[in-house]
Design a protein around this motif. Structure first.
Motif, PDB file in Angstrom:
ATOM      1  N   LYS A   4      -3.342  37.014 -54.301  1.00 30.98           N
ATOM      2  CA  LYS A   4      -3.331  35.723 -53.622  1.00 30.98           C
ATOM      3  C   LYS A   4      -4.171  34.666 -54.326  1.00 30.98           C
ATOM      4  N   ASN A   5      -5.194  35.100 -55.062  1.00 30.72           N
ATOM      5  CA  ASN A   5      -6.037  34.138 -55.784  1.00 30.72           C
ATOM      6  C   ASN A   5      -5.434  33.750 -57.138  1.00 30.72           C
ATOM      7  N   GLY A   6      -4.244  34.269 -57.459  1.00 26.67           N
ATOM      8  CA  GLY A   6      -3.556  33.922 -58.697  1.00 26.67           C
ATOM      9  C   GLY A   6      -3.772  34.902 -59.839  1.00 26.67           C
ATOM     10  N   SER A   7      -4.651  35.877 -59.677  1.00 25.10           N
ATOM     11  CA  SER A   7      -4.887  36.860 -60.738  1.00 25.10           C
ATOM     12  C   SER A   7      -3.660  37.736 -60.934  1.00 25.10           C
ATOM     13  N   ASN A   8      -3.373  38.064 -62.186  1.00 27.50           N
ATOM     14  CA  ASN A   8      -2.307  38.999 -62.521  1.00 27.50           C
ATOM     15  C   ASN A   8      -2.907  40.382 -62.675  1.00 27.50           C
ATOM     16  N   VAL A   9      -2.281  41.366 -62.031  1.00 30.51           N
ATOM     17  CA  VAL A   9      -2.740  42.745 -62.138  1.00 30.51           C
ATOM     18  C   VAL A   9      -1.625  43.554 -62.790  1.00 30.51           C
ATOM     19  N   PHE A  10      -1.949  44.145 -63.949  1.00 27.44           N
ATOM     20  CA  PHE A  10      -1.019  45.012 -64.648  1.00 27.44           C
ATOM     21  C   PHE A  10      -1.459  46.440 -64.370  1.00 27.44           C
ATOM     22  N   ILE A  11      -0.556  47.231 -63.792  1.00 25.08           N
ATOM     23  CA  ILE A  11      -0.872  48.601 -63.402  1.00 25.08           C
ATOM     24  C   ILE A  11       0.011  49.538 -64.217  1.00 25.08           C
ATOM     25  N   ASN A  12      -0.617  50.390 -65.010  1.00 27.19           N
ATOM     26  CA  ASN A  12       0.108  51.393 -65.788  1.00 27.19           C
ATOM     27  C   ASN A  12      -0.092  52.745 -65.124  1.00 27.19           C
ATOM     28  N   ILE A  13       1.007  53.455 -64.895  1.00 26.49           N
ATOM     29  CA  ILE A  13       0.963  54.729 -64.170  1.00 26.49           C
ATOM     30  C   ILE A  13       1.528  55.829 -65.064  1.00 26.49           C
ATOM     31  N   THR A  14       0.779  56.931 -65.166  1.00 18.57           N
ATOM     32  CA  THR A  14       1.203  58.099 -65.929  1.00 18.57           C
ATOM     33  C   THR A  14       1.027  59.338 -65.075  1.00 18.57           C
ATOM     34  N   GLU A  15       2.008  60.218 -65.067  1.00 20.80           N
ATOM     35  CA  GLU A  15       1.905  61.486 -64.356  1.00 20.80           C
ATOM     36  C   GLU A  15       1.249  62.508 -65.283  1.00 20.80           C
ATOM     37  N   VAL A  16       0.150  63.088 -64.826  1.00 23.23           N
ATOM     38  CA  VAL A  16      -0.662  63.991 -65.650  1.00 23.23           C
ATOM     39  C   VAL A  16      -0.789  65.340 -64.953  1.00 23.23           C
ATOM     40  N   THR A  17      -0.438  66.414 -65.645  1.00 16.49           N
ATOM     41  CA  THR A  17      -0.656  67.763 -65.133  1.00 16.49           C
ATOM     42  C   THR A  17      -1.672  68.427 -66.042  1.00 16.49           C
ATOM     43  N   GLY A  18      -2.642  69.074 -65.425  1.00 17.00           N
ATOM     44  CA  GLY A  18      -3.668  69.750 -66.209  1.00 17.00           C
ATOM     45  C   GLY A  18      -4.854  70.111 -65.353  1.00 17.00           C
ATOM     46  N   SER A  19      -5.971  70.343 -66.011  1.00 22.84           N
ATOM     47  CA  SER A  19      -7.224  70.642 -65.330  1.00 22.84           C
ATOM     48  C   SER A  19      -8.072  69.381 -65.305  1.00 22.84           C
ATOM     49  N   PHE A  20      -8.756  69.182 -64.196  1.00 26.19           N
ATOM     50  CA  PHE A  20      -9.556  67.985 -64.011  1.00 26.19           C
ATOM     51  C   PHE A  20     -10.985  68.367 -63.654  1.00 26.19           C
TER      52      PHE A  20
END
Length: 192
Positions: free
Chosen positions: A119-135
């Motif tokens: 709403k304040n005009g900022s652009n948000v770029f969201i990159n999504i990756t599916e990750v399988t493994g140990s965390f």
């Protein structure tokens, strides 16, 4: 030496699309979310996190600050890959490969990007990756999280309680388009 490093990178890159090991009880699938917020009034903000489920309904679209704070109510903090090795070593002596930069490259090559305007005009770029493994999960209170100039200091965000870091990736893939369409529908109904 350059040939050995290049050879190892090629082998790891080629094998990153295949299951490297049999899945164990410790392994799971999560979504790595990379956020890049651009506005005319602030410097760019880069943050990241891991989510078990892609649920953006409770994330605010008002401004940069409320977006970040509400994001970390539904996602675990993941430090920038430039300081990844240091954080892993602080949490637990697991990361002898110094793999932060390599993980960053692998994950960014397997992501899907969506863009929203706050709403304040900022652009948000969201990159999504599916990750399988140990965390590796680590309580925020037991370490000092290094911060970069383009991050909001995670030590100062009350919404961040723990860190989650991929330490052994067995599978990376772009999320299905249908899943991303679902996220876009959720973003349309995000909290104001």
């Amino acid at each position: 030496m350059k040939k050995i490093v290049l050879f190892l990178l090629v082998i790891f890159s080629c094998s990153s699309n295949k299951s490297l090991d049999k899945l164990s009880d410790n392994e799971r699938t999560m979504f790595y979310i990379d956020i890049d917020i651009r506005s005319e009034t602030n410097h760019p903000i880069f943050m990241a996190g891991l989510m078990k489920n892609l649920d953006f309904r409770k994330i605010s679209k008002n401004d940069d600050d409320s977006f970040i704070k509400t994001f970390y109510k539904v996602a675990d903090f993941t430090p920038d890959f430039l300081v990844y090795d240091d954080v892993v070593n602080q949490c637990q002596k697991l990361n002898e490969m110094k793999s932060g930069q390599h993980l960053m490259t692998l994950i960014s090559n397997k992501s899907r990007e969506i863009r929203i305007v706050l709403k304040n005009g900022s652009n948000v770029f969201i990159n999504i990756t599916e990750v399988t493994g140990s965390f590796l999960e680590c309580n925020k209170d037991i370490i000092e999280i290094p911060s970069l100039s383009n991050n909001i200091n995670a030590n100062e965000l009350e919404e961040i309680n723990k860190l989650t870091l991929p330490v052994h990736i067995t599978w990376l893939k772009k999320p299905k388009r249908k899943l991303i369409e679902g996220v876009m529908n959720q973003i349309g109904s995000m909290v104001n």
